[in-house]
Design an enzyme around this catalytic site. Structure first.
Site, PDB file in Angstrom:
ATOM      1  N   TYR A  30     -31.514  18.479   9.347  1.00 13.28           N
ATOM      2  CA  TYR A  30     -31.110  19.816   8.925  1.00 13.28           C
ATOM      3  C   TYR A  30     -30.976  20.737  10.125  1.00 13.28           C
ATOM      4  O   TYR A  30     -31.383  20.398  11.244  1.00 13.28           O
ATOM      5  CB  TYR A  30     -32.105  20.396   7.910  1.00 13.28           C
ATOM      6  CG  TYR A  30     -33.417  20.881   8.515  1.00 13.28           C
ATOM      7  CD1 TYR A  30     -34.377  19.984   8.964  1.00 13.28           C
ATOM      8  CD2 TYR A  30     -33.680  22.244   8.649  1.00 13.28           C
ATOM      9  CE1 TYR A  30     -35.572  20.440   9.512  1.00 13.28           C
ATOM     10  CE2 TYR A  30     -34.871  22.710   9.199  1.00 13.28           C
ATOM     11  CZ  TYR A  30     -35.820  21.804   9.627  1.00 13.28           C
ATOM     12  OH  TYR A  30     -36.985  22.242  10.170  1.00 13.28           O
ATOM     13  N   ARG A  49     -27.383  20.111  18.712  1.00 13.00           N
ATOM     14  CA  ARG A  49     -28.674  19.565  18.251  1.00 13.00           C
ATOM     15  C   ARG A  49     -28.497  18.778  16.955  1.00 13.00           C
ATOM     16  O   ARG A  49     -29.126  17.740  16.758  1.00 13.00           O
ATOM     17  CB  ARG A  49     -29.683  20.704  18.068  1.00 13.00           C
ATOM     18  CG  ARG A  49     -31.084  20.199  17.747  1.00 13.00           C
ATOM     19  CD  ARG A  49     -32.111  21.289  17.786  1.00 13.00           C
ATOM     20  NE  ARG A  49     -31.902  22.288  16.737  1.00 13.00           N
ATOM     21  CZ  ARG A  49     -32.594  23.424  16.638  1.00 13.00           C
ATOM     22  NH1 ARG A  49     -33.534  23.705  17.534  1.00 13.00           N
ATOM     23  NH2 ARG A  49     -32.359  24.264  15.662  1.00 13.00           N
ATOM     24  N   ARG A  97     -33.870   2.916  -4.683  1.00 13.56           N
ATOM     25  CA  ARG A  97     -34.910   3.068  -3.678  1.00 13.56           C
ATOM     26  C   ARG A  97     -35.353   1.743  -3.055  1.00 13.56           C
ATOM     27  O   ARG A  97     -36.140   1.005  -3.639  1.00 13.56           O
ATOM     28  CB  ARG A  97     -36.142   3.765  -4.281  1.00 13.56           C
ATOM     29  CG  ARG A  97     -37.201   4.070  -3.229  1.00 13.56           C
ATOM     30  CD  ARG A  97     -38.458   4.633  -3.838  1.00 13.56           C
ATOM     31  NE  ARG A  97     -39.443   4.882  -2.795  1.00 13.56           N
ATOM     32  CZ  ARG A  97     -40.233   3.942  -2.260  1.00 13.56           C
ATOM     33  NH1 ARG A  97     -40.161   2.702  -2.693  1.00 13.56           N
ATOM     34  NH2 ARG A  97     -41.084   4.262  -1.310  1.00 13.56           N
ATOM     35  N   HIS A  99     -36.182   0.458   1.258  1.00 16.80           N
ATOM     36  CA  HIS A  99     -36.332   1.070   2.574  1.00 16.80           C
ATOM     37  C   HIS A  99     -35.120   0.912   3.506  1.00 16.80           C
ATOM     38  O   HIS A  99     -34.747   1.854   4.185  1.00 16.80           O
ATOM     39  CB  HIS A  99     -37.603   0.560   3.261  1.00 16.80           C
ATOM     40  CG  HIS A  99     -38.860   1.177   2.709  1.00 16.80           C
ATOM     41  ND1 HIS A  99     -39.260   1.005   1.413  1.00 16.80           N
ATOM     42  CD2 HIS A  99     -39.784   1.976   3.281  1.00 16.80           C
ATOM     43  CE1 HIS A  99     -40.381   1.671   1.200  1.00 16.80           C
ATOM     44  NE2 HIS A  99     -40.731   2.276   2.325  1.00 16.80           N
ATOM     45  N   LYS A 143     -34.540  17.097  14.300  1.00 18.77           N
ATOM     46  CA  LYS A 143     -34.785  18.078  13.234  1.00 18.77           C
ATOM     47  C   LYS A 143     -34.572  17.377  11.895  1.00 18.77           C
ATOM     48  O   LYS A 143     -33.527  17.496  11.257  1.00 18.77           O
ATOM     49  CB  LYS A 143     -33.834  19.277  13.429  1.00 18.77           C
ATOM     50  CG  LYS A 143     -34.398  20.574  12.845  1.00 18.77           C
ATOM     51  CD  LYS A 143     -33.696  21.773  13.430  1.00 18.77           C
ATOM     52  CE  LYS A 143     -34.023  23.074  12.726  1.00 18.77           C
ATOM     53  NZ  LYS A 143     -35.426  23.438  12.662  1.00 18.77           N
ATOM     54  N   GLU A 175     -46.500  23.018  19.844  1.00 15.20           N
ATOM     55  CA  GLU A 175     -45.688  24.120  19.313  1.00 15.20           C
ATOM     56  C   GLU A 175     -46.338  24.625  18.033  1.00 15.20           C
ATOM     57  O   GLU A 175     -47.503  24.328  17.775  1.00 15.20           O
ATOM     58  CB  GLU A 175     -44.239  23.666  19.086  1.00 15.20           C
ATOM     59  CG  GLU A 175     -44.108  22.503  18.116  1.00 15.20           C
ATOM     60  CD  GLU A 175     -42.671  22.062  17.858  1.00 15.20           C
ATOM     61  OE1 GLU A 175     -41.723  22.834  18.081  1.00 15.20           O
ATOM     62  OE2 GLU A 175     -42.506  20.908  17.403  1.00 15.20           O
ATOM     63  N   LEU A 199     -39.715  20.365  18.997  1.00 12.15           N
ATOM     64  CA  LEU A 199     -38.305  20.634  18.723  1.00 12.15           C
ATOM     65  C   LEU A 199     -37.742  21.437  19.893  1.00 12.15           C
ATOM     66  O   LEU A 199     -38.403  22.370  20.371  1.00 12.15           O
ATOM     67  CB  LEU A 199     -38.141  21.436  17.426  1.00 12.15           C
ATOM     68  CG  LEU A 199     -36.677  21.574  17.038  1.00 12.15           C
ATOM     69  CD1 LEU A 199     -36.157  20.281  16.432  1.00 12.15           C
ATOM     70  CD2 LEU A 199     -36.457  22.729  16.091  1.00 12.15           C
TER      71      LEU A 199
HETATM   72  N1  PDD Z   1     -37.625  26.009  12.478  1.00 15.28           N
HETATM   73  N2  PDD Z   1     -40.266  24.120  16.311  1.00 15.28           N
HETATM   74  C1  PDD Z   1     -40.201  23.737  15.026  1.00 15.28           C
HETATM   75  C2  PDD Z   1     -41.156  22.705  14.525  1.00 15.28           C
HETATM   76  C3  PDD Z   1     -39.228  24.316  14.166  1.00 15.28           C
HETATM   77  O1  PDD Z   1     -39.153  23.926  12.883  1.00 15.28           O
HETATM   78  C4  PDD Z   1     -38.365  25.321  14.683  1.00 15.28           C
HETATM   79  C5  PDD Z   1     -37.320  25.952  13.825  1.00 15.28           C
HETATM   80  C6  PDD Z   1     -38.502  25.697  16.034  1.00 15.28           C
HETATM   81  C7  PDD Z   1     -37.624  26.748  16.666  1.00 15.28           C
HETATM   82  O2  PDD Z   1     -36.313  26.297  16.821  1.00 15.28           O
HETATM   83  P1  PDD Z   1     -35.089  27.335  16.820  1.00 15.28           P
HETATM   84  O3  PDD Z   1     -35.344  28.362  17.863  1.00 15.28           O
HETATM   85  O4  PDD Z   1     -33.914  26.485  17.128  1.00 15.28           O
HETATM   86  O5  PDD Z   1     -35.049  27.918  15.435  1.00 15.28           O
HETATM   87  C8  PDD Z   1     -39.447  25.058  16.819  1.00 15.28           C
HETATM   88  C9  PDD Z   1     -36.625  26.385  11.510  1.00 15.28           C
HETATM   89  C10 PDD Z   1     -36.183  27.789  11.648  1.00 15.28           C
HETATM   90  C11 PDD Z   1     -37.105  26.020  10.104  1.00 15.28           C
HETATM   91  O6  PDD Z   1     -37.544  24.883   9.945  1.00 15.28           O
HETATM   92  O7  PDD Z   1     -37.019  26.833   9.188  1.00 15.28           O
END
Ligand code: PDD
Length: 291
Positions: A30, A49, A97, A99, A143, A175, A199
């Protein structure tokens, strides 16, 4: 209006299959984009990304980058969004379903947008965070829809009366639940390197670019939970959070417990970067932000 599979439709017409692998396995990827003044902020970096995430879990995107860009722009127009977010995901598709990757399944794109205001109050006041062991998998750079580790972390923070978590792996800070994390120490910015454990945030990238512009030294190096006690300032970065100060960690104030001067300077510069992004010459800015 939503976009689902291959067309725009009202939300109540979106019919997700119970066999969708996103639903069974979190088997998808996503992106969340920011919209300022009706335009996608740092679109190209998000699309890069997205492609990296798709390649990382071997999903073929059902449309090209350019086609997805125009679908998202249409959504913004159709929904009259000026300040908001666009959410989009691609799952591996619907199949009974099992894997292994299913031979016949077609990846499914779903996207929508919402009006979301900038979080001006928390950006001014700052938030409280608690530290917690990072129990996520080892490809946090992708992501993906597998966000259970992030969901549990966020809920842990709220249960403790805090706003977010600062995650660490055996004492090394990574993070937060949905944002990247920085501290300022002796005039230098410190943040975890962009490897498989975090991320690679777009807001993080813009923040680093702004820091370079101001001559603020940046160390993309691992640091320890103990270093948090020595921090002069701390903040998170993310698409919706922008640059939000962290003023309390594990119940103790960060320095004086108020947003620090370097954080404020970066917030001001970020605000300018948003204006910049509205100018026609956005590509130039994005490019120089990556260089
Ligand atoms: N989240 N780290 C994680 C684990 C994240 O899920 C996100 C973003 C970030 C920051 O990335 P960016 O600056 O590209 O938004 C860092 C999004 C917004 C979400 O899951 O809603």
């Amino acid at each position: 209006m939503y976009f689902f599979e291959n067309r725009f439709m009202p939300k109540n017409e979106v019919a997700v299959s119970p066999d969708d692998r996103g639903y069974y396995f979190g088997d998808g990827i996503y992106e969340v984009f920011r919209v300022y003044n009706g335009r996608l902020f740092e679109a190209e970096a998000h699309f890069e990304r997205l492609v990296r995430s798709a390649e990382g879990i071997r999903i073929e995107l059902p449309f090209s980058k350019e086609e997805i860009h125009s679908i998202l722009n249409k959504l913004i127009d159709m929904n009259h969004i000026s300040e908001g977010t666009v959410y989009m995901q691609v799952t591996r598709g619907a199949a009974p379903r099992v894997h292994p990757f299913p031979a016949g399944a077609k990846p499914v794109l779903m996207a929508y947008c919402n009006e979301v205001k900038r979080p001006l109050q928390t950006m001014r006041q700052g938030i409280a965070a608690v530290t917690m062991e990072d129990i996520r998998w080892l490809r946090c750079d992708l992501k993906t829809l597998n966000l259970l580790g992030n969901v549990l972390a966020k809920q842990h923070a709220l249960d403790q009366g805090a706003d977010d978590v600062i995650l660490h792996r055996s004492g090394t800070v990574t993070e937060c639940s949905a944002s990247n994390f920085f501290i300022v120490r002796e005039g230098k910015l410190l943040t975890h390197p962009a490897n498989h454990l975090i991320l690679h945030g777009i807001t993080r990238m813009v923040t680093l670019r702004l820091a370079h512009e101001f001559g603020i030294p940046v160390l993309e190096e691992p640091f320890a939970v103990q270093d948090l006690r020595l921090a002069d300032e701390a903040f998170i970065t993310g698409t919706t959070a922008e640059i939000t100060p962290v003023v309390r960690i594990d119940g103790k104030p960060v320095k004086d417990g108020v947003p620090g001067p370097i954080t404020k300077r970066l917030q001001d510069a970020f605000e300018q970067a948003i204006q910049w992004s509205e100018a026609d010459d956005r590509k130039t800015y994005i490019k120089s932000a990556i260089d």
